[in-house]
Motif scaffolding. Structure first.
Motif, PDB file in Angstrom:
ATOM      1  N   GLN A 197       0.840  -1.262   0.175  1.00 21.34           N
ATOM      2  CA  GLN A 197      -0.027   0.092   0.072  1.00 21.34           C
ATOM      3  C   GLN A 197       0.857   1.303   0.010  1.00 21.34           C
ATOM      4  N   LEU A 198       1.911   1.413   0.867  1.00 22.25           N
ATOM      5  CA  LEU A 198       2.994   2.353   0.948  1.00 22.25           C
ATOM      6  C   LEU A 198       3.482   2.583  -0.449  1.00 22.25           C
ATOM      7  N   THR A 199       3.934   1.361  -1.290  1.00 21.59           N
ATOM      8  CA  THR A 199       4.645   1.581  -2.584  1.00 21.59           C
ATOM      9  C   THR A 199       3.377   2.146  -3.354  1.00 21.59           C
ATOM     10  N   VAL A 200       2.413   1.796  -3.531  1.00 21.44           N
ATOM     11  CA  VAL A 200       1.259   2.320  -4.552  1.00 21.44           C
ATOM     12  C   VAL A 200       1.188   3.745  -4.192  1.00 21.44           C
ATOM     13  N   GLY A 241      -3.086  14.769 -12.769  1.00 19.20           N
ATOM     14  CA  GLY A 241      -3.586  13.460 -12.360  1.00 19.20           C
ATOM     15  C   GLY A 241      -4.908  13.337 -12.468  1.00 19.20           C
ATOM     16  N   THR A 242      -5.816  12.293 -11.918  1.00 21.26           N
ATOM     17  CA  THR A 242      -7.002  11.993 -12.180  1.00 21.26           C
ATOM     18  C   THR A 242      -7.892  12.270 -10.672  1.00 21.26           C
ATOM     19  N   VAL A 243      -9.116  12.319 -10.687  1.00 19.96           N
ATOM     20  CA  VAL A 243      -9.774  12.159  -9.711  1.00 19.96           C
ATOM     21  C   VAL A 243      -9.889  10.751  -8.993  1.00 19.96           C
ATOM     22  N   SER A 244      -9.869   9.657  -9.906  1.00 18.79           N
ATOM     23  CA  SER A 244      -9.704   8.363  -9.294  1.00 18.79           C
ATOM     24  C   SER A 244      -8.487   7.973  -8.581  1.00 18.79           C
ATOM     25  N   GLU A 245      -7.351   8.786  -9.125  1.00 19.38           N
ATOM     26  CA  GLU A 245      -6.105   8.573  -8.244  1.00 19.38           C
ATOM     27  C   GLU A 245      -6.226   9.423  -6.839  1.00 19.38           C
ATOM     28  N   CYS A 246      -6.757  10.336  -6.848  1.00 22.43           N
ATOM     29  CA  CYS A 246      -7.104  11.321  -5.617  1.00 22.43           C
ATOM     30  C   CYS A 246      -7.885  10.178  -4.720  1.00 22.43           C
ATOM     31  N   GLU A 247      -8.926   9.610  -4.843  1.00 26.06           N
ATOM     32  CA  GLU A 247      -9.811   8.653  -4.321  1.00 26.06           C
ATOM     33  C   GLU A 247      -9.007   7.573  -3.784  1.00 26.06           C
ATOM     34  N   ILE A 287      -5.984   7.595  -3.248  1.00 25.50           N
ATOM     35  CA  ILE A 287      -5.011   8.337  -2.232  1.00 25.50           C
ATOM     36  C   ILE A 287      -5.887   8.036  -0.985  1.00 25.50           C
ATOM     37  N   GLU A 288      -7.050   8.465  -0.988  1.00 27.91           N
ATOM     38  CA  GLU A 288      -7.855   8.314   0.129  1.00 27.91           C
ATOM     39  C   GLU A 288      -8.061   6.863   0.944  1.00 27.91           C
ATOM     40  N   ARG A 289      -8.280   6.188  -0.113  1.00 28.21           N
ATOM     41  CA  ARG A 289      -8.587   4.771   0.359  1.00 28.21           C
ATOM     42  C   ARG A 289      -7.227   4.342   1.063  1.00 28.21           C
ATOM     43  N   LEU A 290      -6.301   4.345   0.301  1.00 31.74           N
ATOM     44  CA  LEU A 290      -4.806   3.751   0.881  1.00 31.74           C
ATOM     45  C   LEU A 290      -4.679   4.408   2.506  1.00 31.74           C
ATOM     46  N   VAL A 291      -4.636   5.921   2.208  1.00 29.57           N
ATOM     47  CA  VAL A 291      -4.305   6.482   3.626  1.00 29.57           C
ATOM     48  C   VAL A 291      -5.204   5.971   4.682  1.00 29.57           C
ATOM     49  N   LYS A 292      -6.523   5.795   4.597  1.00 28.15           N
ATOM     50  CA  LYS A 292      -7.594   5.310   5.462  1.00 28.15           C
ATOM     51  C   LYS A 292      -7.179   4.042   6.151  1.00 28.15           C
ATOM     52  N   SER A 293      -6.613   3.043   4.982  1.00 30.23           N
ATOM     53  CA  SER A 293      -6.101   1.645   5.322  1.00 30.23           C
ATOM     54  C   SER A 293      -4.854   1.927   6.193  1.00 30.23           C
ATOM     55  N   LEU A 294      -4.143   2.533   5.808  1.00 32.64           N
ATOM     56  CA  LEU A 294      -2.675   2.511   6.501  1.00 32.64           C
ATOM     57  C   LEU A 294      -2.943   3.231   7.713  1.00 32.64           C
ATOM     58  N   LEU A 295      -3.613   4.203   8.043  1.00 34.43           N
ATOM     59  CA  LEU A 295      -3.879   4.579   9.338  1.00 34.43           C
ATOM     60  C   LEU A 295      -4.536   3.768  10.394  1.00 34.43           C
ATOM     61  N   ALA A 296      -5.385   2.790   9.700  1.00 24.60           N
ATOM     62  CA  ALA A 296      -5.951   1.746  10.457  1.00 24.60           C
ATOM     63  C   ALA A 296      -4.880   0.557  10.811  1.00 24.60           C
ATOM     64  N   PRO A 323      -2.408  12.253   7.587  1.00 21.67           N
ATOM     65  CA  PRO A 323      -3.491  12.992   7.300  1.00 21.67           C
ATOM     66  C   PRO A 323      -3.318  14.168   6.362  1.00 21.67           C
ATOM     67  N   ASN A 324      -2.151  14.666   6.217  1.00 20.07           N
ATOM     68  CA  ASN A 324      -2.051  15.680   5.262  1.00 20.07           C
ATOM     69  C   ASN A 324      -2.164  15.146   3.724  1.00 20.07           C
ATOM     70  N   ILE A 325      -1.705  13.703   3.588  1.00 18.56           N
ATOM     71  CA  ILE A 325      -1.814  13.254   2.124  1.00 18.56           C
ATOM     72  C   ILE A 325      -3.340  12.876   1.843  1.00 18.56           C
ATOM     73  N   TYR A 326      -3.889  12.637   3.073  1.00 18.76           N
ATOM     74  CA  TYR A 326      -5.441  12.494   2.942  1.00 18.76           C
ATOM     75  C   TYR A 326      -6.054  13.974   2.564  1.00 18.76           C
ATOM     76  N   ALA A 327      -5.670  14.867   3.122  1.00 16.44           N
ATOM     77  CA  ALA A 327      -6.215  16.315   2.835  1.00 16.44           C
ATOM     78  C   ALA A 327      -5.995  16.430   1.283  1.00 16.44           C
ATOM     79  N   TYR A 328      -4.764  16.142   0.884  1.00 17.45           N
ATOM     80  CA  TYR A 328      -4.409  16.195  -0.446  1.00 17.45           C
ATOM     81  C   TYR A 328      -5.287  15.640  -1.341  1.00 17.45           C
TER      82      TYR A 328
END
Length: 89
Positions: free
Chosen positions: A8-11, A25-31, A33-42, A55-60
């Motif tokens: 996940q960190l590599t992706v 980039g694309t909106v799907s890439e931003c989405e 990013i959000e999914r990866l960050v949520k998973s990594l935080l948990a 959290p800063n990457i999630y906000a981005y």
């Protein structure tokens, strides 16, 4: 098969690097990013140093998803993108 946190960190690093290098980039890439960050935080296996910048990457990612001009959003975050990629390495 789900990705482990190292994959996940590599992706995440790859997406952020592409945004940094291509300034687009694309909106799907931003989405993604959000999914990866949520998973990594948990995930308890992710280091505190990495969790500190997530959290800063999630906000981005969220800002990019809703930005009327995604490429301008990415361009405005060039310095942070470089820092985040280095922080995730």
């Amino acid at each position: 098969m789900p990705l482990d946190h190292n994959h996940q960190l590599t992706v995440l690093r790859d997406i952020l690097s592409e945004h940094q290098l291509d300034c687009c980039g694309t909106v799907s890439e931003c989405e993604q990013i959000e999914r990866l960050v949520k998973s990594l935080l948990a995930n308890n296996e992710v280091s505190a140093d990495v969790k500190h910048i997530l959290p800063n990457i999630y906000a981005y990612g969220q800002g990019g998803k809703y930005s009327p001009d995604l490429n301008a959003h990415i361009s405005a975050h060039q310095d942070q993108l470089a820092d985040w990629v280095n922080g995730l390495s």
